[in-house]
Design a protein around this motif. Structure first.
Motif, PDB file in Angstrom:
ATOM      1  N   PRO A   1      42.885  37.002 -25.035  1.00 29.29           N
ATOM      2  CA  PRO A   1      42.025  35.874 -24.659  1.00 29.29           C
ATOM      3  C   PRO A   1      40.752  35.847 -25.494  1.00 29.29           C
ATOM      4  O   PRO A   1      40.148  36.881 -25.760  1.00 29.29           O
ATOM      5  CB  PRO A   1      41.681  36.147 -23.193  1.00 29.29           C
ATOM      6  CG  PRO A   1      42.613  37.201 -22.734  1.00 29.29           C
ATOM      7  CD  PRO A   1      43.075  37.950 -23.932  1.00 29.29           C
TER       8      PRO A   1
ATOM      9  N   ARG B   1      43.719  27.325 -21.849  1.00 29.55           N
ATOM     10  CA  ARG B   1      43.686  28.710 -22.334  1.00 29.55           C
ATOM     11  C   ARG B   1      43.235  28.708 -23.780  1.00 29.55           C
ATOM     12  O   ARG B   1      43.511  27.772 -24.523  1.00 29.55           O
ATOM     13  CB  ARG B   1      45.075  29.363 -22.251  1.00 29.55           C
ATOM     14  CG  ARG B   1      45.652  29.526 -20.865  1.00 29.55           C
ATOM     15  CD  ARG B   1      44.801  30.361 -19.912  1.00 29.55           C
ATOM     16  NE  ARG B   1      44.331  31.614 -20.412  1.00 29.55           N
ATOM     17  CZ  ARG B   1      44.896  32.801 -20.200  1.00 29.55           C
ATOM     18  NH1 ARG B   1      45.992  32.880 -19.481  1.00 29.55           N
ATOM     19  NH2 ARG B   1      44.362  33.902 -20.680  1.00 29.55           N
TER      20      ARG B   1
ATOM     21  N   ASP C   1      37.518  31.928 -23.127  1.00 27.51           N
ATOM     22  CA  ASP C   1      38.697  31.557 -22.344  1.00 27.51           C
ATOM     23  C   ASP C   1      38.336  31.513 -20.856  1.00 27.51           C
ATOM     24  O   ASP C   1      37.865  32.493 -20.295  1.00 27.51           O
ATOM     25  CB  ASP C   1      39.814  32.579 -22.582  1.00 27.51           C
ATOM     26  CG  ASP C   1      41.056  32.259 -21.782  1.00 27.51           C
ATOM     27  OD1 ASP C   1      41.529  31.113 -21.857  1.00 27.51           O
ATOM     28  OD2 ASP C   1      41.561  33.162 -21.083  1.00 27.51           O
TER      29      ASP C   1
END
Length: 167
Positions: free
Chosen positions: A33, A12, A37
């Motif tokens: 994000p 991540r 990602d």
């Protein structure tokens, strides 16, 4: 005769803007994000050697789609008399998953060990399944509605032939 490898990655990439005096915080200072990602990435590579002269390869790639920010609603601004889009939280939407399979056949005309060079032909197909993987998503605004479009770079199988020389 058969070799290859399989890999799976879970990772991540989250971002957050630190609080600062007077600045408007991205996503109200919450984690979101990053553009790159992609939590799940799976790769498969397989090679099979039929004889000393003929071999075949298969490569498969799968990954989770990248995040993007999308307009989720629109409202009418009475002062400017225009429709204004309202966006989701930063990078809260995901593009469709990416999936591609490539195939190739290698033909080696000779195996003379005394030659200074070694050559072979490769015949193959890039994006064998012809999947239209989204490269990016963009939006066009009209006076009454917002329309989204997916842009694909290689949306069809692409055959190729190559001649390789190793010395």
């Amino acid at each position: 005769k058969l070799n290859g490898w399989i890999s799976y990655t879970y990772s991540r990439a989250l971002l957050r803007q630190p609080k600062s005096d007077g600045a408007i915080l991205i996503n109200d200072g919450a984690w979101f994000p990053a553009e790159y990602d992609s939590p799940h990435i799976f790769k498969l590579v397989g090679n099979y050697k039929f004889t000393r002269r003929y071999s075949m390869s298969l490569n498969a790639d799968y990954s989770t789609g990248h995040p993007y920010t999308a307009p989720v609603a629109q409202y009418y601004d009475h002062l400017q008399q225009i429709m204004v889009p309202q966006y989701s939280d930063r990078n809260q939407c995901r593009m469709p998953d990416y999936c591609r399979v490539d195939w190739s056949l290698n033909i080696e005309p000779s195996h003379h060990l005394t030659n200074l060079t070694h050559s072979w032909f490769t015949f193959g197909v890039y994006n064998l399944l012809g999947r239209k993987n989204a490269y990016s998503i963009y939006f066009k605004y009209d006076q009454k509605k917002i329309q989204g479009y997916k842009l694909s770079i290689f949306g069809a199988p692409i055959p190729y032939v190559s001649y390789n020389i190793k010395f």
